[in-house]
Design an enzyme around this catalytic site. Structure first.
Site, PDB file in Angstrom:
ATOM      1  N   THR A  68       0.818  -1.206   0.000  1.00 31.48           N
ATOM      2  CA  THR A  68       0.000   0.000   0.000  1.00 31.48           C
ATOM      3  C   THR A  68       0.856   1.263   0.000  1.00 31.48           C
ATOM      4  O   THR A  68       0.491   2.264  -0.616  1.00 31.48           O
ATOM      5  CB  THR A  68      -0.952  -0.031   1.209  1.00 31.48           C
TER       6      THR A  68
ATOM      7  N   HIS B  49       3.590   1.431  12.776  1.00 30.44           N
ATOM      8  CA  HIS B  49       3.696   1.218  11.326  1.00 30.44           C
ATOM      9  C   HIS B  49       2.350   1.419  10.635  1.00 30.44           C
ATOM     10  O   HIS B  49       2.273   2.009   9.560  1.00 30.44           O
ATOM     11  CB  HIS B  49       4.226  -0.197  11.062  1.00 30.44           C
TER      12      HIS B  49
END
Length: 162
Positions: free
Chosen positions: A58, A88
């Protein structure tokens, strides 16, 4: 359910639009569902020969969308980020959202936002458009990009919007 109240527009003939789909590769089952949903929407809207480009994850969607945007009328960005135990998740979600928004505005090319940001894998599966899923976010992202691109084309031709 997150989709409550979502519009359900009829497919529009978008055969004259050049469309690219950029899809992440992580979470194969979810991504296969999102991509299949986007492809169903493209077919329903009569898009001919869309280009499909895969990227690792992504985080890489914005740079590929930016590279494609000058040559296409609409971009559909598909990805999934599932929350883990570190920051993250926030970094990738923010980078993808901000990056895809920037591409859309800078290139003046609609980018369908088909990025799932989920707390767990089940939430992603529920939104992936798979058999048994509650929502089809790949279809929705593709339809949104196509309808926006069709409207933008009218605005640019000054055809009116009514």
């Amino acid at each position: 359910m997150a989709g409550h109240g979502a519009p359900t527009p009829e497919p529009t003939d978008c055969h004259d639009l050049r469309v690219a789909v950029v899809a992440a590769s992580w979470h194969t089952e979810v991504m296969d569902g999102l991509l299949a949903g986007a492809q169903r929407a493209l077919a329903d809207h009569k898009v001919e020969a869309p280009v499909v480009v895969r990227v690792p994850g992504t985080f890489e969607l914005p740079v590929m969308a930016a590279a494609l945007a000058p040559s296409y009328d609409a971009i559909i960005a598909l990805g999934v980020v599932i929350r883990g135990g570190t920051p993250h998740f926030e970094y990738v979600c923010n980078a993808a959202t901000d990056g895809l928004t920037r591409v859309s505005i800078d290139a003046q090319t609609p980018v369908g936002f088909g990025v799932l940001t989920c707390d767990d894998e089940q939430q992603a599966l529920d939104r992936a458009g798979l058999e048994g899923s509650k929502e089809d976010k790949g279809y929705e992202a593709a339809s949104a990009a196509l309808l926006t691109a069709a409207t933008l084309k009218k605005v640019r031709r000054r055809d009116g919007l009514g």
